[in-house]
Design an enzyme around this catalytic site. Structure first.
Site, PDB file in Angstrom:
ATOM      1  N   TRP A   1      34.452  54.649  31.831  1.00 46.55           N
ATOM      2  CA  TRP A   1      34.467  53.365  31.123  1.00 46.55           C
ATOM      3  C   TRP A   1      35.031  53.568  29.710  1.00 46.55           C
ATOM      4  CZ3 TRP A   1      31.614  52.067  26.655  1.00 46.55           C
ATOM      5  CH2 TRP A   1      31.805  50.754  26.228  1.00 46.55           C
TER       6      TRP A   1
ATOM      7  N   ASP B   1      34.090  33.614  27.185  1.00 48.01           N
ATOM      8  CA  ASP B   1      33.659  34.765  27.993  1.00 48.01           C
ATOM      9  C   ASP B   1      32.197  34.596  28.381  1.00 48.01           C
ATOM     10  OD1 ASP B   1      33.215  37.809  28.604  1.00 48.01           O
ATOM     11  OD2 ASP B   1      35.356  37.680  28.227  1.00 48.01           O
TER      12      ASP B   1
ATOM     13  N   LYS C   1      38.584  34.581  34.075  1.00 47.26           N
ATOM     14  CA  LYS C   1      38.427  36.036  33.989  1.00 47.26           C
ATOM     15  C   LYS C   1      37.336  36.404  34.987  1.00 47.26           C
ATOM     16  CE  LYS C   1      37.118  39.604  30.602  1.00 47.26           C
ATOM     17  NZ  LYS C   1      36.786  39.804  29.184  1.00 47.26           N
ATOM     18  N   TRP C   2      37.699  37.203  35.993  1.00 44.89           N
ATOM     19  CA  TRP C   2      36.765  37.569  37.073  1.00 44.89           C
ATOM     20  C   TRP C   2      36.278  38.990  36.792  1.00 44.89           C
ATOM     21  CZ3 TRP C   2      35.781  34.667  41.727  1.00 44.89           C
ATOM     22  CH2 TRP C   2      34.994  35.335  42.668  1.00 44.89           C
ATOM     23  N   ASP C   3      35.025  39.074  36.349  1.00 45.24           N
ATOM     24  CA  ASP C   3      34.482  40.354  35.915  1.00 45.24           C
ATOM     25  C   ASP C   3      33.596  40.949  37.012  1.00 45.24           C
ATOM     26  OD1 ASP C   3      33.876  42.439  34.235  1.00 45.24           O
ATOM     27  OD2 ASP C   3      32.971  41.214  32.663  1.00 45.24           O
TER      28      ASP C   3
ATOM     29  N   ASP D   1      37.957  48.000  28.242  1.00 49.87           N
ATOM     30  CA  ASP D   1      37.147  47.438  27.161  1.00 49.87           C
ATOM     31  C   ASP D   1      37.475  48.128  25.851  1.00 49.87           C
ATOM     32  OD1 ASP D   1      35.917  45.564  28.630  1.00 49.87           O
ATOM     33  OD2 ASP D   1      34.018  46.614  28.877  1.00 49.87           O
TER      34      ASP D   1
HETATM   35  C1  DGJ Z   1      32.754  43.437  30.559  1.00 49.49           C
HETATM   36  C2  DGJ Z   1      34.168  43.030  30.245  1.00 49.49           C
HETATM   37  O1  DGJ Z   1      35.025  44.112  30.419  1.00 49.49           O
HETATM   38  C3  DGJ Z   1      34.224  42.461  28.835  1.00 49.49           C
HETATM   39  O2  DGJ Z   1      35.540  42.146  28.485  1.00 49.49           O
HETATM   40  C4  DGJ Z   1      33.347  41.252  28.779  1.00 49.49           C
HETATM   41  O3  DGJ Z   1      33.846  40.232  29.604  1.00 49.49           O
HETATM   42  C5  DGJ Z   1      31.914  41.615  29.191  1.00 49.49           C
HETATM   43  N1  DGJ Z   1      31.905  42.273  30.463  1.00 49.49           N
HETATM   44  C6  DGJ Z   1      31.052  40.396  29.247  1.00 49.49           C
HETATM   45  O4  DGJ Z   1      29.809  40.673  29.725  1.00 49.49           O
END
Ligand code: DGJ
Length: 762
Positions: free
Chosen positions: A186, A353, A462-464, A524
């Site tokens: 990460w 977000d 944005k699909w997280d 990130d």
């Molecule tokens: C992880 C993502 O990579 C971030 O950009 C952000 O959207 C956070 N999650 C939000 O919880």
């Protein structure tokens, strides 16, 4: 074009030839993957085992050409004399698939399993191999720059058939290679590793449930000595987002076996009579023009055949995302204030977000619930979206639909929907995954996400997904099929929504997701110096149009590194530009710089997103170039500077050597605060470096930095032209680049129209 003559199959495009033949044992024998050549070259290309090797197991007594262990194959099996790794494992039998038939069709053959597929292939060869009543269909689809392969195992027998491994492809390439692969974690994705391939097997695999930031699925095999511009390089990648596996091993005879597919770890399937199993598609690419040539082929393929049609070659908007600026701490007033500021800077899309639903005021609650938090957004999503769109911006929203917090309405109502097993649940970021193999779970996600999307003017999602998969046993593949179904059901009816994939940053940056989401959040980690590594290494496999690249605050949240705003912008230009910081605290000098960045990016957006990308880094500094043929843009990035720096040249490739070009650097300015107490040497009065006067000046005024503006021939630029020197301790002048650590410049190189410049003829 695909032809078959005397058992020799020739798959040919402008860029490559792929040849194999069915030998006299009905075994497909690999002949060539590389430069275009003739079908009649087959005999010359074939391996010549002569009298063979001692202790060889022969399929046909006395025929050394039938030693499976010593000939290059298109596919193999186990227990029949090929002791190299097998691409297929049946649970209760050896495997010995022999040629049965083939057909050639125009275009692609649609997949039957719900897996994503590359669009608009040129031609497809279906090669049918058989072992009794079990059939193996090997598909080869040609695209101009790549070859796509997959396999289908079909049980035509009257009994169940259990298998524990089925690769998408297997091939034996003659020669010695170095393997380049990408590993990380990460916020430190895509670290490049290179090793020699020898007799010991090299495996690149993940068991994290996603394609993963630990071990990226794409990798290369290059001839020793291959460079960015020269040498034979093979590239491989998988159109898949879950556990992948690839192995590479050189045999004693000098054949390099390579295979890739679904990871066999914890994988077992049983096919009932009449059932079939289809693997994901694997992408195979060859270039004789080094890593750069290979990347060009991959970029072309992804832009033309992978990203959804509605977003193919379409401009990506400059976005503002509230996450790094606000995290969970926002309300409508704060968001609207940010949106107005973002609009003033030139941003085109405002993205809300995490934190807009349920009790999601931190990451311990709310995931799984879709009710808008009315305390934060009293006007509902519609109210907020209307206000943002009235400002003249598009509006986008974050979701993490695959996950659930135990502290959520959803979990309280359906605890059995979470992925758990007989052990204590294992949380990651306080969440569990939902069991996407269950139809009712998929329906819940599709209905709720769709409802929110239709409730307001939402142009972007944005699909997280923020955790590795555990407790899923042997169902990882079924989980990802469930995800693909969900994405298809939500986004196919809404093709105008721009979907950005994300998984704690780049944990699921892969061709499978790109079939649904035209862009993916790279990491990130938005520290520009870290991004130099992450974006450069992603560029081996993916075009800039797919990179979510944002400018964030400094010092940076992951590294505490303080970098100039100019460099944060310059790095993010080489992707889909966005801003992700609290705009309320921008200084007036920063606002001016960001406005200039956005304007510059918009002016050259096509080249930044779709231009030909070249890596020209030299170990000391990172250099990237994008070109559309007429205009070229070079980014030159420094890390740590040295005292008494030497000369530095700008080299631009791909120019017409006989034409003249105008080189101008993007205007950049220097923060006065950069000089700290050194300012006393030039200030007429004594000023404290920490005092209010210098602080005020630093926040309001900047000094010009040594820009470039000259003309030179393509030939000179290709050789390398001298740039103004870097700061060397003697003082300030605009005749140098006074940047310090992490400084950078972007140069615009444009052809001078012929009547203005001189054409240099030989
Ligand atoms: C992880 C993502 O990579 C971030 O950009 C952000 O959207 C956070 N999650 C939000 O919880």
């Amino acid at each position: 074009m695909i032809t078959v003559e005397n058992g020799v199959y020739h798959l040919k495009t402008k860029h490559y030839s792929y040849l194999f033949r069915i030998n006299d044992q009905n075994v497909p024998e690999h002949l060539h993957f590389g430069a275009p050549l003739l079908t009649s070259d087959a005999d010359a290309l074939a391996c010549k085992p002569g009298l063979g090797w001692g202790t060889a197991v022969l399929l046909e007594e006395g025929n050394t050409k039938s030693c499976l262990n010593a000939i290059p194959l298109e596919w193999s099996g186990s227990g029949r004399g090929d002791f190299r790794e097998t691409p297929v494992e049946l649970c209760d039998a050896a495997t010995d698939f022999r040629f049965e038939s083939s057909r050639i069709v125009t275009g692609s053959v649609p997949m039957r399993s719900g897996l994503p597929q590359a669009r608009n292939g040129l031609h497809t060869l279906e090669l049918v191999l058989a072992q009794g009543d079990v059939k193996l269909r090997l598909y080869y689809t040609t695209f101009e720059t790549v070859l796509v392969r997959r396999a289908v195992l079909e049980n035509s027998s009257a009994h169940p058939l259990a298998f524990s491994k089925l690769m998408s492809f297997c091939v034996d390439l003659p020669g010695s290679y170095e393997m380049t692969s990408f590993h990380g974690t990460w916020s430190a994705e895509m670290r490049l590793h290179r090793q020699k391939v020898t007799g010991g097997k090299v495996v690149n695999e993940t068991t994290m449930g996603s394609s993963s930031n630990n071990h990226h699925p794409g990798f290369f095999l290059s001839e020793p000595g291959a460079t960015e511009q020269n040498g034979n390089v093979y590239g491989f990648n998988l159109i898949y987002s879950a556990n992948h596996y690839a192995s590479v091993q050189q045999s004693y005879q000098g054949l390099t076996r390579v295979m890739q597919g679904i990871n066999p770890a914890n994988f077992r399937k049983t096919l009932a009579p009449g059932e079939a199993f289809e693997t994901p598609e694997a992408v195979l690419c060859w270039s004789g023009e080094g890593f750069g040539g290979m990347s060009g082929h991959f970029h072309d393929f992804v832009n033309r055949h992978i990203v959804p049609e509605a977003w193919q070659f379409r401009d990506r908007p400059v976005l503002y995302n509230d996450w790094e600026g606000c995290m969970f701490d926002f309300n409508q007033a704060r968001l609207l204030d940010l949106a107005k500021r973002a609009k003033r800077l030139g941003c085109e899309l405002f993205v809300l977000d995490d934190g807009w639903f349920g009790d999601r005021n931190h990451d311990k609650a709310g995931l799984g619930d879709y009710n808008v938090n009315k305390k934060k957004l009293p006007g509902g999503m519609d109210g907020l979206a209307n206000k943002i769109t009235e400002l003249g911006m598009q509006f986008g929203l974050w979701f993490e639909p695959e996950a659930v917090n135990p502290d959520s309405e959803l979990f309280r109502a359906h605890p059995d929907w979470a992925l758990t097993d007989e052990f204590e649940p294992l949380y990651c970021r306080h969440e569990l995954l939902l069991d996407l193999t269950k139809p009712e779970v998929r329906d819940y996600i599709v209905e709720n996400v769709s409802r929110v999307l239709d409730s307001a003017k939402i142009s972007y999602v944005k699909w997280d997904m923020n955790r590795p998969t555990v407790a899923v046993g042997t169902k990882v593949h079924d989980y990802i099929l469930g995800l693909y179904e969900v994405l298809r059901r939500i986004f196919e009816p809404r093709p105008e929504i721009l979907l950005e994939g994300c998984s704690s940053g780049g944990n699921r940056f892969d061709l499978g997701m790109l079939c649904f989401s035209p862009q993916i959040w790279c990491s990130d980690d938005t520290d520009p110096i870290e991004r130099l590594t992450i974006q450069e290494n992603l560029s081996y496999l993916y075009p800039q149009s797919t990179f979510g690249a944002h400018v964030s605050a400094a010092p940076h949240a992951q590294t505490l590194r303080n970098t100039p705003l100019t460099t944060r912008g310059n790095v993010s230009f080489f992707g889909c530009l966005g801003y992700e910081l609290d705009l309320k605290h921008l200084l007036s000098v920063e606002e001016t710089e960001i406005k200039a960045q956005v304007a510059f990016y918009k002016e050259h957006r096509r080249i930044f997103q779709y231009g030909t990308f070249r890596r020209l880094s030299d170990g000391e500094k990172t250099v990237w170039q994008v070109s559309d043929g007429q205009t070229h843009i070079t980014g030159l990035f420094h890390k740590l500077v040295h005292a008494a720096p030497g000369y530095e040249r700008l080299r631009v490739v791909g120019l017409d050597k006989n034409r003249v070009y105008h080189v101008v650097s993007r205007e950049q300015s220097l923060r006065i605060g950069l000089f700290g107490e050194l300012i006393k040497h030039v200030a007429p009065v004594s000023l404290s470096p920490h005092g209010v006067v210098l602080r005020t000046v630093d926040h309001r005024m900047t000094m010009p930095d040594g820009g470039e503006d000259f003309t030179a021939s393509g030939s000179a630029l290709n050789t390398g032209v001298m740039l103004k020197p870097l700061f060397g301790g003697g003082g300030y002048t605009t005749d140098q680049r006074t940047q310090g650590d992490f400084g950078s410049n972007v140069y615009l190189i444009k052809e001078v129209p012929l009547h203005e410049g001189t054409e240099h003829k030989k």
